[in-house]
Enzyme design. Structure first.
Site, PDB file in Angstrom:
ATOM      1  N   ARG A 237       2.318  -1.975  -0.533  1.00  0.00           N
ATOM      2  CA  ARG A 237       3.314  -2.651  -1.521  1.00  0.00           C
ATOM      3  C   ARG A 237       2.840  -2.306  -3.080  1.00  0.00           C
ATOM      4  O   ARG A 237       1.675  -2.055  -3.123  1.00  0.00           O
ATOM      5  CB  ARG A 237       2.904  -4.228  -1.310  1.00  0.00           C
ATOM      6  CG  ARG A 237       3.862  -4.709  -0.295  1.00  0.00           C
ATOM      7  CD  ARG A 237       5.364  -4.682  -0.360  1.00  0.00           C
ATOM      8  NE  ARG A 237       5.959  -5.575   0.783  1.00  0.00           N
ATOM      9  CZ  ARG A 237       6.553  -4.759   1.662  1.00  0.00           C
ATOM     10  NH1 ARG A 237       6.393  -3.544   1.746  1.00  0.00           N
ATOM     11  NH2 ARG A 237       7.227  -5.443   2.627  1.00  0.00           N
ATOM     12  N   GLU A 266      10.974  -2.865  -8.337  1.00  0.00           N
ATOM     13  CA  GLU A 266      11.950  -2.162  -7.460  1.00  0.00           C
ATOM     14  C   GLU A 266      13.338  -2.633  -7.326  1.00  0.00           C
ATOM     15  O   GLU A 266      13.479  -3.956  -7.373  1.00  0.00           O
ATOM     16  CB  GLU A 266      11.356  -2.013  -5.771  1.00  0.00           C
ATOM     17  CG  GLU A 266       9.999  -1.362  -5.778  1.00  0.00           C
ATOM     18  CD  GLU A 266       9.341  -1.549  -4.224  1.00  0.00           C
ATOM     19  OE1 GLU A 266      10.431  -2.050  -3.383  1.00  0.00           O
ATOM     20  OE2 GLU A 266       8.466  -1.053  -4.000  1.00  0.00           O
ATOM     21  N   HIS A 285      11.165   3.228  -1.588  1.00  0.00           N
ATOM     22  CA  HIS A 285      10.788   2.361  -0.496  1.00  0.00           C
ATOM     23  C   HIS A 285      11.573   2.335   0.898  1.00  0.00           C
ATOM     24  O   HIS A 285      12.373   1.693   1.243  1.00  0.00           O
ATOM     25  CB  HIS A 285      11.008   0.968  -0.985  1.00  0.00           C
ATOM     26  CG  HIS A 285      10.180  -0.078  -0.278  1.00  0.00           C
ATOM     27  ND1 HIS A 285       9.545  -1.243  -0.814  1.00  0.00           N
ATOM     28  CD2 HIS A 285       9.666  -0.103   1.101  1.00  0.00           C
ATOM     29  CE1 HIS A 285       9.003  -1.970   0.155  1.00  0.00           C
ATOM     30  NE2 HIS A 285       9.198  -1.083   1.337  1.00  0.00           N
TER      31      HIS A 285
HETATM   32  C1  DGY Z   1       8.548  -3.422   5.683  1.00  0.00           C
HETATM   33  O1  DGY Z   1       9.073  -3.698   6.594  1.00  0.00           O
HETATM   34  O2  DGY Z   1       7.539  -4.338   5.214  1.00  0.00           O
HETATM   35  C2  DGY Z   1       8.748  -2.347   4.894  1.00  0.00           C
HETATM   36  O3  DGY Z   1       7.993  -2.211   3.737  1.00  0.00           O
HETATM   37  C3  DGY Z   1      10.195  -2.327   4.465  1.00  0.00           C
HETATM   38  O4  DGY Z   1      10.405  -3.220   3.753  1.00  0.00           O
END
Ligand code: DGY
Length: 320
Positions: A237, A266, A285
């Site tokens: 993250r 984002e 992402h």
């Molecule tokens: C998740 O599944 O957490 C990935 O980062 C996609 O958002």
């Protein structure tokens, strides 16, 4: 009477039909404040919510007094107020297993792209820069036989260690809540404290969720501990890394490069300094974004909601 649910994401046809067979579905185009107003009646009635992005917070919970289950099409759930859900005995379901290998692939792709300057060199060819033999300013650095430090040794961390150790003959260091004897023996990995990992690794790869403990875990001081030749990879993250400190470190050559799939904000704003740095590979992402895996995540999320609303939760529950 089928339970009412809200769906904030378009699903493949077969999954949509499965959902319709179990529930009365109201579609909304995102969990926005406007949609909380626009679909107030649907939120009043909803017992379930199937979502991808968007905040599940006190405002949403107040609008949905009958809610019993939230199913997120993601492994991460930092945008959900789990404590508030748990207080209301609302079950939170997620999709933690189906994306493991796919996210580990993108991490390895970022390692390779950043070290071998893949994006920069591909742009160089497109810009008609290739007019003779390549000079040393365009040389890259090796990946194989280097040291990879993995922050977070969950499923994805392990899948990354598998690739790095067996595919690229890399030494593995890792920092996690606790050592894993299985990881140590399978990948000849070494558990270290954070500082040792940062000081010794050629690649620092972040595969951590966002929590109070991981917020800005990598800041100015931590970046200063890394080797000048080291590369930072983040596919966990964005806010785990202090992005301003990272930009400074990249500009000053305190580290060699960064490969990033996640950001503090984002979508990444076009005026982000990250986009003007040649030693940054920035992706939108997409760790889990393959046809197969996104289908699998949606399928698991549908199954999770059906299980949760029929009181048969066996797996994938964050707050059992
Ligand atoms: C998740 O599944 O957490 C990935 O980062 C996609 O958002």
């Amino acid at each position: 009477m089928k339970p009412a649910i809200i769906l904030s994401k378009t699903l493949p046809d077969d999954l949509r039909q499965r959902l319709d067979a179990h529930f009365n579905v109201t579609d909304i185009d995102g969990l926005t404040p406007e949609n909380l107003d626009k679909y107030a009646h649907a939120f009043q009635q909803a017992e379930g919510l199937l979502k991808s992005g968007g905040q599940v917070d006190a405002t949403l919970l107040a609008a949905a007094p009958r809610l019993r289950a939230v199913s997120t099409i993601s492994a991460g759930y930092d945008n959900v107020d789990v404590e508030a859900l748990t207080q209301r005995e609302i079950v939170l379901m997620h999709t933690p297993t189906v994306l493991t290998e796919t996210v580990a692939d993108i991490m390895m792709a970022l390692v390779l792209a950043s070290a071998r300057r893949v994006v920069e060199l591909a742009e160089f060819v497109r810009a008609n820069g290739w007019d003779g033999s390549i000079s040393p300013e365009l040389f890259a650095i090796d990946v194989h036989h280097k040291k990879m430090g993995i922050l977070g040794m969950g499923r994805i961390g392990m899948a990354l260690a598998q690739r790095a150790h067996f595919g690229f003959s890399m030494d593995i260091l890792y920092h996690a809540r606790k050592p894993h004897s299985e990881v140590d023996s399978r990948y000849k990995a070494r558990y270290t404290d954070l500082e040792t990992l940062l000081r010794e690794s050629d690649f620092v790869c972040i595969s951590l969720p966002l929590t109070e403990q991981t917020y800005h875990l990598i800041g100015r001081d931590q970046l200063a501990m890394m080797k000048k030749s080291a590369i930072l990879i983040n596919a966990g993250r964005g806010p785990v890394v202090d992005e301003s400190a990272l930009i400074e470190a990249l500009k000053q050559g305190a580290i060699y490069a960064a490969g990033l799939d996640v950001f503090e904000e984002e979508p990444l704003p076009m005026n982000s300094a990250l986009l003007s740095l040649p030693n940054v590979v920035a992706l939108p992402h997409v760790g889990s974004a393959t046809h197969e895996t996104r289908y699998g995540m949606a399928r698991d999320a549908v199954d999770n909601l059906i299980a949760a609303l029929s009181g048969k939760v066996e797996k994938n529950c964050v707050n059992p």
